[in-house]
Structures are given as structure tokens and as C-alpha cells.
Design a protein around this motif. Structure first.
Motif, PDB file in Angstrom:
ATOM      1  N   THR A   1       2.759  -3.900   7.699  1.00  0.00           N
ATOM      2  CA  THR A   1       3.144  -3.611   6.453  1.00  0.00           C
ATOM      3  C   THR A   1       4.350  -2.452   6.395  1.00  0.00           C
ATOM      4  N   ILE A   2       4.969  -2.478   5.408  1.00  0.00           N
ATOM      5  CA  ILE A   2       6.240  -1.563   5.351  1.00  0.00           C
ATOM      6  C   ILE A   2       6.149  -0.926   3.927  1.00  0.00           C
ATOM      7  N   GLN A   3       6.590   0.177   3.874  1.00  0.00           N
ATOM      8  CA  GLN A   3       6.567   1.140   2.455  1.00  0.00           C
ATOM      9  C   GLN A   3       8.028   1.588   2.528  1.00  0.00           C
ATOM     10  N   VAL A   4       8.555   1.258   1.247  1.00  0.00           N
ATOM     11  CA  VAL A   4      10.029   1.836   1.086  1.00  0.00           C
ATOM     12  C   VAL A   4      10.152   2.603  -0.329  1.00  0.00           C
ATOM     13  N   ASP A   5       9.704   3.815  -0.126  1.00  0.00           N
ATOM     14  CA  ASP A   5       9.920   4.789  -1.438  1.00  0.00           C
ATOM     15  C   ASP A   5      11.297   4.737  -2.025  1.00  0.00           C
TER      16      ASP A   5
ATOM     17  N   LEU B   1       5.391  -5.990   2.449  1.00  0.00           N
ATOM     18  CA  LEU B   1       5.957  -4.708   1.696  1.00  0.00           C
ATOM     19  C   LEU B   1       4.652  -4.396   0.935  1.00  0.00           C
ATOM     20  N   THR B   2       4.655  -2.985   0.997  1.00  0.00           N
ATOM     21  CA  THR B   2       3.336  -2.471   0.134  1.00  0.00           C
ATOM     22  C   THR B   2       3.785  -1.122  -0.519  1.00  0.00           C
ATOM     23  N   SER B   3       2.995  -0.444  -1.498  1.00  0.00           N
ATOM     24  CA  SER B   3       3.493   0.633  -2.231  1.00  0.00           C
ATOM     25  C   SER B   3       2.465   1.866  -1.628  1.00  0.00           C
ATOM     26  N   SER B   4       1.794   1.762  -0.670  1.00  0.00           N
ATOM     27  CA  SER B   4       1.103   3.027  -0.003  1.00  0.00           C
ATOM     28  C   SER B   4       0.660   2.682   1.332  1.00  0.00           C
ATOM     29  N   ASN B   5       0.476   3.684   2.077  1.00  0.00           N
ATOM     30  CA  ASN B   5      -0.047   3.460   3.508  1.00  0.00           C
ATOM     31  C   ASN B   5       0.392   2.286   4.150  1.00  0.00           C
TER      32      ASN B   5
ATOM     33  N   ASP C   1       2.426   1.128   7.559  1.00  0.00           N
ATOM     34  CA  ASP C   1       2.720   1.359   9.065  1.00  0.00           C
ATOM     35  C   ASP C   1       3.706   1.866   9.402  1.00  0.00           C
ATOM     36  N   LEU C   2       4.851   1.215   8.761  1.00  0.00           N
ATOM     37  CA  LEU C   2       6.187   1.702   8.712  1.00  0.00           C
ATOM     38  C   LEU C   2       6.802   2.335   7.088  1.00  0.00           C
ATOM     39  N   TYR C   3       7.108   3.491   7.302  1.00  0.00           N
ATOM     40  CA  TYR C   3       7.318   4.288   5.953  1.00  0.00           C
ATOM     41  C   TYR C   3       8.756   5.123   5.910  1.00  0.00           C
ATOM     42  N   PHE C   4       9.305   4.578   4.842  1.00  0.00           N
ATOM     43  CA  PHE C   4      10.912   5.215   4.565  1.00  0.00           C
ATOM     44  C   PHE C   4      11.141   5.571   3.289  1.00  0.00           C
TER      45      PHE C   4
END
Length: 168
Positions: A35-39, A72-76, A78-81
Motif C-alpha cells: 500500500t501507499i499513502q500520499v498526504d 492507494l490508502t488513506s492511512s497506514n 507501507d510507503l508514506y509521502f
């Protein structure tokens, strides 16, 4: 003898085909990440362009979902930007004989924090920047702005991709 040659050729080609399966044609090595999270990237530049934050965030999300198998996920993720747009500036680049600008340059800079929850050695915080030149006789609106944004955001998001998962 001929049968042995066919069997050995089949085995060797099968091993080569299987061993190449760990590589991605896009160059993205996401490891075991799923998963990837992009704020949302807030625009904290002195000069604010209202649509830039949304457009940049969307471009970064789209690049990773197109070129990797990450969800794409909104929280938690694995990769977080996360990060912010730190600079949006227009500067004159070249002058005419009348001492007026012949060309302007739009430069956008983004500060990015990258966290890889599965491999903390890959984490970073880095500034990415790129520019686009346009004629001084044109206003930075409409098609000129769209072209400049497309060029700049494409380059910055690709640089972020390469710095985070594009390492060979």
C-alpha cells in the motif's frame, strides 16, 4: 542427443524467464510493500496558486498507482509521502534590447518526507524543484499555465518516484 539439447535449452530459458520476474519494467522497486499513502501537500509558498496543491498531490498518487502495483490508502500505508509546496516563483530570465523581460521562468519547489515502514534505511526528507520557461509577452494563465504545470509536475513527481522506489 537432440532430445537432451531441447530439454536443457528449455530448462535454461525457463530459469532465465523466472529469475527476471523480480524486475519491474517501470524501474520501481517497492519490495514487499502493498500500500501507499500520499498526504495532501499544502501550499506554503509565499505566492499561492489555488489549484497547485490538489494537482500535485493527484499527480504523485497517479504516478505511483500507474507504475507500481501498490494500492492507494488513506492511512497506514507501507510507503508514506507527506510534505509541502515550499516555493512558487516567477522570475525574468532574459532581457530584450528595450530592457524588458523576453522570457519568464516559473519555478516550483516541494519538500517531501518519505517513510518506508518496511525498510527504514530508505526514509528521506528532500527538496525537489523544477522550472518551466515561457514568453514574457504571455500571461501565466490558461494554456501557458497548464503547459508549465504539466512539465514541472511531471518532472518533480518522476524525481520523487526515482528517489523513493526507482533505485537500481
Amino acid at each position: 542427443m537432440k532430445k537432451l539439447l531441447y530439454i536443457s535449452t528449455f530448462i535454461v530459458s525457463s530459469l532465465l524467464f523466472i529469475s527476471c520476474g523480480i524486475y519491474s519494467f517501470t524501474g520501481g522497486d517497492v519490495g514487499n510493500a502493498k500500500t501507499i499513502q500520499v498526504d495532501y501537500f499544502q501550499n506554503q509558498a509565499q505566492l499561492i496558486e489555488p489549484e497547485l496543491s490538489q494537482q500535485f498531490t493527484q499527480e504523485l498518487q497517479d504516478l505511483f498507482t500507474r507504475q507500481t502495483n501498490l494500492t492507494l490508502t488513506s492511512s497506514n500505508g507501507d510507503l508514506y509521502f507527506s510534505g509541502e509546496i515550499t516555493s512558487y516563483r516567477i522570475t525574468p530570465m532574459s532581457a530584450t534590447s528595450n530592457q524588458t523581460a523576453a522570457q519568464n521562468r516559473l519555478t516550483i519547489s516541494v519538500n517531501v518526507r518519505y517513510v518506508n515502514k518496511l525498510d527504514e534505511k530508505k526514509n528521506f526528507e528532500q527538496q525537489f524543484s523544477f522550472y518551466s520557461d515561457y514568453p514574457a509577452t504571455s500571461q501565466l494563465t490558461g494554456g501557458v499555465k497548464e503547459t508549465a504545470f504539466k512539465e514541472i509536475l511531471e518532472r518533480i513527481t518522476q524525481d520523487i518516484f526515482n528517489a523513493s522506489v526507482g533505485k537500481w
